[in-house]
Structures are given as C-alpha cells and as structure tokens.
Design an enzyme around this catalytic site. Structure first.
Site, PDB file in Angstrom:
ATOM      1  N   TYR A 141     -11.101  16.249  -1.809  1.00  0.00           N
ATOM      2  CA  TYR A 141      -9.892  16.665  -2.527  1.00  0.00           C
ATOM      3  C   TYR A 141     -10.013  16.356  -4.015  1.00  0.00           C
ATOM      4  CZ  TYR A 141      -7.069  17.325   1.726  1.00  0.00           C
ATOM      5  OH  TYR A 141      -6.553  17.766   2.916  1.00  0.00           O
ATOM      6  N   LYS A 193       3.147 -13.934  10.460  1.00  0.00           N
ATOM      7  CA  LYS A 193       4.014 -12.791  10.137  1.00  0.00           C
ATOM      8  C   LYS A 193       3.196 -11.504  10.098  1.00  0.00           C
ATOM      9  CE  LYS A 193       3.476 -14.258   5.333  1.00  0.00           C
ATOM     10  NZ  LYS A 193       3.956 -15.204   4.333  1.00  0.00           N
TER      11      LYS A 193
HETATM   12  C1  LIG Z   1       3.007 -16.003   3.845  1.00  0.00           C
HETATM   13  C2  LIG Z   1       3.429 -17.378   3.588  1.00  0.00           C
HETATM   14  C3  LIG Z   1       2.572 -18.437   3.890  1.00  0.00           C
HETATM   15  C4  LIG Z   1       1.121 -18.248   4.252  1.00  0.00           C
HETATM   16  O1  LIG Z   1       0.418 -17.939   3.051  1.00  0.00           O
HETATM   17  P1  LIG Z   1      -1.169 -17.658   3.040  1.00  0.00           P
HETATM   18  O2  LIG Z   1      -1.493 -17.419   1.605  1.00  0.00           O
HETATM   19  O3  LIG Z   1      -1.384 -16.455   3.870  1.00  0.00           O
HETATM   20  O4  LIG Z   1      -1.837 -18.854   3.591  1.00  0.00           O
HETATM   21  C5  LIG Z   1       3.090 -19.728   3.790  1.00  0.00           C
HETATM   22  N1  LIG Z   1       4.361 -19.940   3.369  1.00  0.00           N
HETATM   23  C6  LIG Z   1       5.200 -18.935   3.020  1.00  0.00           C
HETATM   24  C7  LIG Z   1       6.576 -19.250   2.544  1.00  0.00           C
HETATM   25  C8  LIG Z   1       4.757 -17.624   3.106  1.00  0.00           C
HETATM   26  O5  LIG Z   1       5.573 -16.629   2.748  1.00  0.00           O
END
Ligand SMILES: *Cc1c(COP(=O)(O)O)cnc(C)c1O
Length: 393
Positions: A276, A52
């Site tokens: 800044y 993702k």
């Molecule tokens: C993002 C996600 C993962 C992967 O998790 P990591 O900590 O990046 O390994 C797996 N399952 C679900 C439901 C997620 O949302």
C-alpha cells in the site's frame, strides 16, 4: 541477579491442523522463572504480580495460576472485570483493583473479594459508607500520588487524611501504594523526589504496608524496595534495566514467541514498489516474501519499513506497509532454499524480543504485548521445573 544471557523461549510449535499460518507460543515456565528472578532481586521483600490487560496480553487464565504456584499471593488488575475473571481461576489470591471502584459497584467487590485501590478522599468516603452499611471492616488499599498526577490522593488530600485518621473508620487498609513515573530513567530527578514524598507521607499515614516499586523500580536501587514489589512487564520478559547505564543483557527469560509461515515468495524488478502506498521501492532486483500477519494481529502499522523478522536466526527487513492481514519482507540476502512457502519466520522471538520489535515501531514492549492478536492460535508451554515454593497456599 543472573548474569547469563537471556534464555530463549521453548521452540514454538504449530498446531497439527494449522489454519492461520501463524502461532503465538507463550512460555509459562519462563514467567515462573522470571518471578523467581524478581524474588531473588527483591531480597526479602514480597513480590506480587501485575496481571492487568490479560496478563499483558499473554493470557491471565494460564499465567496467574502458574504465578500462584510459585508462591505469588498478591495480584494487581486494572478493572473489576479482570478481578472477577481472576477470582474464578484463583479462589485464594489477594486481588487488588488498581482503577478502584466506581460508585454502585461496592457489592460486586465484596462478592468477589476484590480489594479496590482507593484513589481519592471521595473513594475513601464511598468505602467508609460501604463499611458502615455492611457493618464489616472492608478490605482496600490506598494510592498516594507522589508525582504521577494520574490516580491516587494528591498531596493536599494526603495531608487531610493524615490529619484525620477517623476518615479510615471501618476500612481494613492492606497497602498504601504509590507509583513511580520515571523509574525507567534511573537518573531522573523525579525518582528521588517521589521516594522522598512517599517516605514523608508514610510518616504521617502509618496504616497498612508499603508498596512502591514495579519492574523498573525494583532495579533502581535498594532504597526503592519498600514493602511489596508489583512487577508486570519484567514477568513477561520485558527488560527492566533497559535505561540503566552500563546495563547488561536483559535479566529476564523470554516469554512470547510469534511465528508465521511464508505464504508466497516473488522476485521483483527495480524500480518496482511493494505494498500500500508504494512506500517501499526496490533499488535493485529483489526477492519478497509475504507473511500472514498484519496490524489486525497486533503487528503495529508503525512497524512498516522499520522492523525486522528472523529466518533461521538471520534478520531480514520488513519492507512496505504493514497491511491488515499481511506483511512483506525482503529475503534477497538469503539463499533461495532458505525461504519458501511454508518456511517458519520468527516475528517476535529469541532473535527479536518484544522490546526490540516495539522500539522499531516507535513504541514500547508493553504496547506490543498488550496488542498481541486473537486470530492466530496460542500454544502454552511450561518446561521449567516447579519452584521450591510450588506448594505454597
Ligand atoms: C501497571 C502497574 C504496575 C506494573 O508495572 P510494570 O512496569 O509493568 O512492572 C505496578 N503498579 C501500578 C500502579 C501499575 O499501574
């Protein structure tokens, strides 16, 4: 699990016509190495990949085919659009959409062969109607909430589903998954609680295959390795044993390297301020170098006055606030000839992992990676030899 020190990413290289003064190098070979290490750790369990958010900011189009070449067949995205992009790159992969399907999008899922993760009885009802309408068994997964209270069937709905298997008529259920809330804190009581809740639910809902652990869960202990493992962060080099007692070095190979070239070097007197808000005040005369990278490039503003960068392997502090396009670093401790305009500085890299940089800014490597900028060029390298399963379908 390998006991050697984490490997460094391939040396970064600036494009020949470098216009931005910064470059992100993504070592796709390191992602493949990490996939193999996770498979080894998983024993016989199959290992999918969470890709993702553009493969956690590293580049879906480059990373996903490399994982497929290592034999990965199950890919998890959050949104259907990500699934459509992935389908274009991988015609044969199993693509699971964690956020599920919104009403009205059913045909898009079917067209691109995306599997929604059904997160409620309402979702299940919608998909049952879709199956009835199309007259086919529609593929999907089911997410049971065991303590995250985010997505997935709450216990009450799980019990209703268990009591009435006809609710799944027309559904081809692939995985029944759940997600751990505290897997990065090994002795957190919720881990065992979620495992017990998941096991109890799976006694009653027996369709589909198991899937519970992601990156951290894989390292929690053998009892958490149920069915398909769904790692994301560890594939991209984030440390999956960060909170483990007596943890050794990060077992994952480093994937990203962000480098920037010094634009200017200046001597400042004391008491002179930098940046800044005049938030950094020199205690004594100092040498300040300016780099062409800022929060618009994903170098979070919370790294102001707290992060380090590395020059020739030596850490020097970021001083003053992170600007939109620039940061300032104190190079007083380095010899003058070690930092000149054009000198290459590691912002994220072998001496400063994404986890470490993120921690300095009060966040996690996940946020830093998914914030990586779109303005500097990206170079993809892959020096790792193909794996034994490289020609898997
Ligand atoms: C993002 C996600 C993962 C992967 O998790 P990591 O900590 O990046 O390994 C797996 N399952 C679900 C439901 C997620 O949302």
């Amino acid at each position: 699990m390998p006991t050697d020190a984490p490997s460094s990413p391939a040396p970064g290289s600036f494009p020949s016509h470098d216009l931005s003064g910064a470059v992100l190098t993504v070592d796709v070979g390191a992602v493949r190495t990490n996939y193999r290490r996770l498979c080894e750790k998983a024993g016989g369990n199959p290992v999918g990949a969470a890709v993702k958010a553009d493969a956690y900011g590293t580049g879906l189009a480059q990373v996903a085919p490399a994982l497929a070449a290592e034999g990965c067949t199950h890919f998890f995205v959050a949104q259907p659009n990500e699934g459509i992009n992935l389908r274009a790159a991988l015609p044969n992969a199993q693509i699971h959409v964690l956020n599920g399907a919104l009403p009205g999008t059913e045909d898009i899922f079917t067209k691109h062969r995306l599997k929604p993760v059904l997160n409620s009885l309402g979702d299940i009802e919608m998909w049952r109607a879709h199956a009835a309408r199309t007259g086919t068994a529609v593929p999907c997964d089911i997410h049971l909430d065991t303590g995250m209270s985010r997505l997935g069937l709450p216990t009450k709905e799980t019990d209703i589903l268990a009591a009435d298997p006809a609710l799944l008529t027309g559904l081809d259920v692939g995985f029944v998954l759940s997600h751990l809330a505290c897997a990065d804190v090994p002795d957190h009581p919720l881990n065992a609680g979620q495992l017990a809740a998941y096991r109890a639910a799976r006694e009653k809902i027996t369709v589909g295959d198991d899937s519970l652990a992601a990156s951290y869960g894989l390292y929690l202990g053998a009892e958490y390795r149920l069915g398909l493992i769904r790692p994301g962060g560890a594939l991209y080099g984030l440390n999956p044993i960060i909170g483990m007692p007596g943890n050794g070095p990060n077992p994952m190979a480093q994937v990203v390297r962000l480098q920037a070239k010094i634009l200017q070097v200046r001597d400042i007197d004391s008491p002179q301020t930098v940046g800044y808000g005049a938030s950094h005040r020199a205690e004594k005369p100092a040498r300040i170098a300016t780099l062409p990278i800022g929060y618009a490039d994903g170098y979070l503003r919370s790294l102001s006055n707290s992060a380090h960068v590395a020059i020739g392997g030596v850490l020097v502090p970021v001083v003053g606030r992170v600007s939109m396009d620039l940061i300032t670093i104190d190079v007083s401790t380095l010899p003058e000839n070690a930092c000149r305009p054009g000198t290459v500085v590691d912002v994220i890299g072998p001496h400063l992992t994404a986890d470490e940089v993120a921690a300095a800014g009060g966040t996690i490597g996940y946020e830093l990676l998914t914030s990586l900028g779109r303005r500097y060029p990206r170079v993809y390298t892959d020096q790792t030899p193909p794996g034994p399963s490289a020609d898997a379908p």
